[in-house]
Design a protein around this motif. Structure first.
Motif, PDB file in Angstrom:
ATOM      1  N   THR A  55      47.569  11.328  72.021  1.00  7.29           N
ATOM      2  CA  THR A  55      46.706  12.683  72.605  1.00  7.29           C
ATOM      3  C   THR A  55      46.554  13.789  71.978  1.00  7.29           C
ATOM      4  O   THR A  55      45.471  14.528  71.684  1.00  7.29           O
ATOM      5  N   ILE A  56      47.708  14.436  71.399  1.00  7.92           N
ATOM      6  CA  ILE A  56      47.373  15.689  70.652  1.00  7.92           C
ATOM      7  C   ILE A  56      46.590  15.307  69.343  1.00  7.92           C
ATOM      8  O   ILE A  56      45.790  16.156  69.136  1.00  7.92           O
ATOM      9  N   ALA A  57      46.942  14.210  68.863  1.00  9.08           N
ATOM     10  CA  ALA A  57      45.894  13.785  67.739  1.00  9.08           C
ATOM     11  C   ALA A  57      44.557  13.766  68.000  1.00  9.08           C
ATOM     12  O   ALA A  57      43.581  13.930  67.041  1.00  9.08           O
ATOM     13  N   ASN A  58      44.259  13.523  69.286  1.00  9.12           N
ATOM     14  CA  ASN A  58      42.835  13.108  69.616  1.00  9.12           C
ATOM     15  C   ASN A  58      42.150  14.453  70.421  1.00  9.12           C
ATOM     16  O   ASN A  58      41.489  14.293  71.140  1.00  9.12           O
ATOM     17  N   GLY A  59      42.742  15.514  69.782  1.00 11.77           N
ATOM     18  CA  GLY A  59      42.209  16.672  70.325  1.00 11.77           C
ATOM     19  C   GLY A  59      42.358  17.122  71.889  1.00 11.77           C
ATOM     20  O   GLY A  59      41.594  17.772  72.610  1.00 11.77           O
ATOM     21  N   GLY A  60      43.469  16.500  72.347  1.00 10.43           N
ATOM     22  CA  GLY A  60      43.655  16.595  73.695  1.00 10.43           C
ATOM     23  C   GLY A  60      43.164  15.643  74.623  1.00 10.43           C
ATOM     24  O   GLY A  60      43.157  15.823  75.898  1.00 10.43           O
ATOM     25  N   THR A 119      47.877  10.886  61.226  1.00  6.55           N
ATOM     26  CA  THR A 119      46.482  11.353  60.609  1.00  6.55           C
ATOM     27  C   THR A 119      45.415  11.141  61.676  1.00  6.55           C
ATOM     28  O   THR A 119      45.690  10.812  62.596  1.00  6.55           O
ATOM     29  N   PRO A 120      44.062  11.614  61.232  1.00 12.63           N
ATOM     30  CA  PRO A 120      42.996  11.478  62.224  1.00 12.63           C
ATOM     31  C   PRO A 120      42.968  10.019  62.540  1.00 12.63           C
ATOM     32  O   PRO A 120      42.453   9.497  63.435  1.00 12.63           O
ATOM     33  N   GLN A 121      43.391   8.899  61.702  1.00  8.57           N
ATOM     34  CA  GLN A 121      43.052   7.580  61.595  1.00  8.57           C
ATOM     35  C   GLN A 121      44.058   6.745  62.514  1.00  8.57           C
ATOM     36  O   GLN A 121      43.941   5.738  62.952  1.00  8.57           O
ATOM     37  N   LEU A 122      45.388   7.355  62.398  1.00  6.35           N
ATOM     38  CA  LEU A 122      46.448   6.540  62.890  1.00  6.35           C
ATOM     39  C   LEU A 122      47.630   7.380  63.112  1.00  6.35           C
ATOM     40  O   LEU A 122      47.987   8.397  62.613  1.00  6.35           O
ATOM     41  N   VAL A 123      48.213   7.096  64.343  1.00  8.56           N
ATOM     42  CA  VAL A 123      49.748   7.531  64.805  1.00  8.56           C
ATOM     43  C   VAL A 123      50.629   6.369  64.700  1.00  8.56           C
ATOM     44  O   VAL A 123      50.388   5.434  65.269  1.00  8.56           O
ATOM     45  N   ILE A 142      40.390  11.570  55.808  1.00  9.20           N
ATOM     46  CA  ILE A 142      39.598  12.194  56.549  1.00  9.20           C
ATOM     47  C   ILE A 142      40.352  13.365  57.013  1.00  9.20           C
ATOM     48  O   ILE A 142      41.665  13.334  57.581  1.00  9.20           O
ATOM     49  N   PRO A 143      40.049  14.698  57.095  1.00  6.83           N
ATOM     50  CA  PRO A 143      40.678  15.879  57.266  1.00  6.83           C
ATOM     51  C   PRO A 143      40.689  16.089  58.586  1.00  6.83           C
ATOM     52  O   PRO A 143      39.911  15.491  59.732  1.00  6.83           O
ATOM     53  N   PHE A 144      41.669  16.790  59.476  1.00 10.37           N
ATOM     54  CA  PHE A 144      41.924  17.172  60.707  1.00 10.37           C
ATOM     55  C   PHE A 144      40.721  18.159  61.002  1.00 10.37           C
ATOM     56  O   PHE A 144      40.589  19.181  60.324  1.00 10.37           O
ATOM     57  N   LYS A 145      39.772  18.109  61.967  1.00  5.58           N
ATOM     58  CA  LYS A 145      38.661  18.712  62.108  1.00  5.58           C
ATOM     59  C   LYS A 145      38.947  19.847  63.332  1.00  5.58           C
ATOM     60  O   LYS A 145      39.472  19.529  64.275  1.00  5.58           O
ATOM     61  N   PRO A 194      38.550  22.361  66.121  1.00  8.87           N
ATOM     62  CA  PRO A 194      37.452  22.692  67.031  1.00  8.87           C
ATOM     63  C   PRO A 194      36.868  23.946  67.085  1.00  8.87           C
ATOM     64  O   PRO A 194      37.471  24.854  66.590  1.00  8.87           O
ATOM     65  N   LYS A 195      35.975  24.244  68.176  1.00  5.62           N
ATOM     66  CA  LYS A 195      35.445  25.485  68.278  1.00  5.62           C
ATOM     67  C   LYS A 195      36.527  26.242  69.114  1.00  5.62           C
ATOM     68  O   LYS A 195      37.351  25.652  69.798  1.00  5.62           O
ATOM     69  N   GLY A 196      36.858  27.607  68.663  1.00  4.41           N
ATOM     70  CA  GLY A 196      37.999  28.257  69.543  1.00  4.41           C
ATOM     71  C   GLY A 196      39.030  28.566  68.499  1.00  4.41           C
ATOM     72  O   GLY A 196      40.012  29.020  69.181  1.00  4.41           O
ATOM     73  N   THR A 197      38.884  28.088  67.554  1.00  3.30           N
ATOM     74  CA  THR A 197      40.142  27.982  66.628  1.00  3.30           C
ATOM     75  C   THR A 197      39.556  29.032  65.300  1.00  3.30           C
ATOM     76  O   THR A 197      38.590  28.793  64.800  1.00  3.30           O
ATOM     77  N   VAL A 198      40.754  29.784  64.743  1.00  2.45           N
ATOM     78  CA  VAL A 198      40.246  30.433  63.634  1.00  2.45           C
ATOM     79  C   VAL A 198      41.530  30.285  62.735  1.00  2.45           C
ATOM     80  O   VAL A 198      42.829  30.482  62.908  1.00  2.45           O
ATOM     81  N   PRO A 199      41.051  29.795  61.061  1.00  2.49           N
ATOM     82  CA  PRO A 199      42.158  29.610  60.306  1.00  2.49           C
ATOM     83  C   PRO A 199      42.343  30.961  59.301  1.00  2.49           C
ATOM     84  O   PRO A 199      41.231  31.862  59.021  1.00  2.49           O
ATOM     85  N   VAL A 200      43.693  31.329  59.173  1.00  3.84           N
ATOM     86  CA  VAL A 200      43.873  32.659  58.316  1.00  3.84           C
ATOM     87  C   VAL A 200      45.100  32.322  57.621  1.00  3.84           C
ATOM     88  O   VAL A 200      45.882  31.375  57.788  1.00  3.84           O
ATOM     89  N   TYR A 201      45.071  33.079  56.525  1.00  5.32           N
ATOM     90  CA  TYR A 201      46.304  32.965  55.502  1.00  5.32           C
ATOM     91  C   TYR A 201      47.385  34.083  56.211  1.00  5.32           C
ATOM     92  O   TYR A 201      46.969  35.128  56.302  1.00  5.32           O
ATOM     93  N   ILE A 202      48.472  33.425  56.237  1.00  4.99           N
ATOM     94  CA  ILE A 202      49.676  34.251  56.726  1.00  4.99           C
ATOM     95  C   ILE A 202      50.574  34.251  55.534  1.00  4.99           C
ATOM     96  O   ILE A 202      50.850  33.139  54.900  1.00  4.99           O
ATOM     97  N   ASP A 203      51.632  35.156  55.711  1.00  6.36           N
ATOM     98  CA  ASP A 203      52.838  35.052  55.126  1.00  6.36           C
ATOM     99  C   ASP A 203      53.823  34.249  55.785  1.00  6.36           C
ATOM    100  O   ASP A 203      54.223  34.691  56.855  1.00  6.36           O
TER     101      ASP A 203
END
Length: 693
Positions: free
Chosen positions: A481-486, A572-576, A616-619, A621-630
């Motif tokens: 369910t987590i892998a399936n975007g909830g 992965t997006p294909q298999l748990v 296949i990368p993890f896609k 969703p809207k409402g998320t932001v990627p940033v580089y952190i230490d």
């Protein structure tokens, strides 16, 4: 004298008249009853004749995985009466129902004879069931001895007799009667006992088989050959008495040696036996079929099994686990977007232990429970950069009446602040329990239940560390369910079921139910990639470091270890896939190599199965932001942060402050103020203080 005689004659006339009228009434009632029974049989129509053939199970690619000759160690074929040896037909009629072709389903003479014999013996010593009655009994779902069942059996007998010919009834009987050792029907019995077809059986072989159904476990020649020979003699004598054979032929057949099938062992479930059991459970619970329909229904069951993935799972388990070890294993692989189960291993040897450790066992999940905690934390204001100190401490609960002191693995502690991203990657227990207590114990239980954990969960601080037992199938479902975007995902074992006529009686239909916030689910999944990322190494190594060099694509996952259980679940997006290792009884995992089995099996299996699949990368969703952190402080990375790591946040919760620890001027300033070894020590203290600030 005349008067007395006249009176007697008059009385006699009255009695005869009464008997005549009573007889007429009984005769009329009998005729009416017969007409009524015939009318009932015709109006209700013919009951379905039993199994056209064994139930066949198919893999997802259409290949047969169980069927034709094998189902749960049971063989069933349907043979036309014309292809069954006349010896078998005669032997069966002679021993079971000599007047089969003469009665209407009930042998009244035999019934009265059986009643008298039982009364004399004051016990049930003689049966009176005809072949039609026995066939009717075989068509029933249950064989209980209630009056209700006996009445229904009688009505079934009437329906059979009024709608089918005697040959059709005999054919159905011979194809459904049980001959022992899992062989249903004469073709299966001939194959099992003599490695022949039913059409090829000689007299002595037919007589032997005809005697078995009375008590298969008692009269089977493989169970007791002496008793089987005694029964064979009775069958041959009955045939002789019925005029089917001569006395000489009966004696000759009895004396003739029997050559049994040397390979007496029935074909057993070799392909994914634990998966097969799960399919049968689904047929009962989801498709709502009863046991007898599953066993005798001639169904076509299209499953989700991938035979290639199943074989790879079994191979990697066999290659990694010491064959001398008594340790057990469970593995389940499922597509997270469909729930279709592609491989399932419920133990190392089905013949030794059919107990399914995927669907039946409840074990402590250890730290594999933590992703549920951190999803809960994210939903209540935490972020991947939230910091807390990792140090030994004691927690009080139950209104101060109880205390709990968790330990980190090998008693390693940061004695400093770490981020949530590090806490999950390093599997820090102190951070987990602190988070659990801060949120309130019930919050984690609510999330776990929402994700489909069906086991009872204890509302205690240690729940954050996975101390309540759970089922593997529930854990893989929750990770899926987590892998399936909830979006809720439930394990699917069956695509479609057809009855013996080819009619579809069940077909899986997917449902879309969003139970988790998609942004939070994705952030949780991305946090779970940290267990393989050495950039998150701190006071100890990330928990997936030992298998990271085996992995060729991005995975999310979590391992967990208790004194008795070792887990690895990842996707992965294909298999748990989930893997559990442990002992069935109370035995601890004391050998280091044993505790590593789960991770190694998981890594080898995932890499092997996905080898030719696209990356296949993890896609996000809207409402998320990627940033580089230490990674060390969770602040925005600068050019001086050599280990900067891409991390996802729910939009609006990402850090806004930059890391200054690795700026050149920051380092030079402290070199001037504090030259030498002592100043380097002060720098470390200052960095810790700055990180905390």
């Amino acid at each position: 004298m005349e008067l007395i005689t006249q009176e007697n004659l008059e009385k006699t006339r009255k009695w005869l008249r009464a008997i005549f009228f009573i007889g007429m009434i009984l005769f009329i009632l009998l005729v009416i009853s017969i007409i009524g029974f015939v009318a009932y049989g015709k109006l209700t129509g013919p009951p379905p004749l039993a199994v056209p053939q064994t139930t066949i199970y198919y893999a997802y690619d259409g290949e047969t995985i169980i069927g034709k000759s094998v189902q749960n160690g049971e063989n069933r074929y349907w043979m036309p009466l014309s292809e069954i040896s006349e010896n078998v037909i005669n032997a069966t009629i002679a021993i079971e129902d000599r007047k089969f072709y003469d009665h209407f389903g009930f042998d009244i003479k035999r019934i009265f004879g059986a009643v008298i014999a039982d009364l004399k013996a004051m016990a049930k010593v003689q049966g009176a069931s005809t072949i039609t009655q026995q066939y009717a009994r075989n068509l029933f779902l249950e064989h209980d001895k209630t009056w209700k069942r006996k009445i229904e059996e009688a009505l079934y007998t009437i329906r059979l007799e009024t709608n089918y010919s005697k040959d059709e009834i005999l054919e159905g009987y011979l194809n459904t009667i049980y001959y022992g050792h899992g062989a249903y029907g004469i073709e299966a019995a001939a194959n099992y006992y003599f490695n022949k077809h039913a059409s090829e059986l000689d007299l002595h072989e037919a007589a032997m088989l005809a005697g078995i159904p009375k008590a298969p476990s008692y009269y089977s020649p493989f169970a007791n050959e002496q008793k089987a020979k005694t029964r064979q003699k009775i069958v041959l004598q009955s045939m002789a008495q019925s005029g089917m054979i001569t006395e000489a032929e009966a004696n000759e057949a009895f004396e003739k040696p029997i050559e049994y099938n040397n390979d007496k062992k029935m074909a057993t479930k070799k392909i994914a036996p634990y998966f097969q059991d799960a399919v049968k459970t689904a047929l009962r619970d989801i498709v709502k079929l009863d046991e007898r329909t599953i066993e005798l229904g001639g169904l076509r069951v299209y499953t989700t099994l991938d035979p290639e993935a199943q074989e790879k799972a079994e191979t990697h388990i066999k290659n990694i686990i010491n064959p001398e070890s008594e340790i057990e294993v469970a593995l389940m692989a499922m597509e997270p977007h469909t729930g279709k189960v592609r491989a399932l291993v419920g133990g190392r040897d089905y013949e030794k232990s059919p107990f399914n450790r995927v669907t039946q066992a409840e074990r402590m999940p250890g730290s594999t429970f933590k992703p549920f905690l951190y999803y809960t934390a994210l939903a209540h204001g935490f972020t991947p950069s939230t910091v807390m100190r990792s140090e030994p401490m004691t927690f009080t609960y139950d209104e101060g009446r109880a205390v709990y002191r968790p330990d980190n693995f090998n008693n390693y502690y940061a004695n400093d602040f770490i981020t949530m991203a590090q806490a999950l990657a390093l599997s820090d227990n102190i951070y987990a329990v602190k988070t659990h207590m801060f949120l309130g114990i019930e919050k984690l239980i609510e999330t776990a239940k929402l994700l489909g954990i069906t086991s009872e969960l204890d509302a205690v601080p240690s729940l954050a560390l996975g101390t309540s037992t759970v089922k593997m199938i529930d854990m893989v479902k929750a990770y899926g369910t987590i892998a399936n975007g909830g979006v809720r995902v439930n394990p699917v074992f069956i695509e479609k079921v057809e009855n013996h006529k080819g009619e579809v009686i069940y077909e899986y239909k997917s449902e879309h139910e969003q139970i988790l916030d998609p942004a939070l689910a994705f952030v949780t999944a991305h946090l779970m990639t940290g267990m393989f990322d050495t950039k998150l190494n701190s006071y100890t190594s990330v928990t997936g470091q030992s298998i990271a060099n085996k992995l060729t694509r991005l995975y999310a996952g979590k391992s967990g270890t208790t004194t008795t259980d070792s887990w690895m679940i990842g996707f992965t997006p294909q298999l748990v896939t989930g893997v559990w290792i442990g002992y069935d009884r109370d035995k601890t995992l004391d050998i280091v190599a044993e505790r590593a089995y789960a991770k190694r099996i998981w890594a080898d299996f995932m890499e092997d199965v996905l080898q030719n699949k696209p990356f296949i990368p993890f896609k996000a969703p809207k409402g998320t932001v990627p940033v580089y952190i230490d990674p060390t402080n969770g602040l925005l990375a600068t050019s001086g942060c050599k280990n900067a790591r891409l991390t996802y946040y729910v939009e609006g919760t990402e850090p806004t402050e930059y890391c200054t620890v690795h700026l050149p001027n920051h380092a030079d300033e402290h070199k001037e103020e504090k030259p030498g070894n002592e100043e380097n020590a002060d720098k470390t203290w200052f960095d810790k203080l700055f990180n905390w600030w």
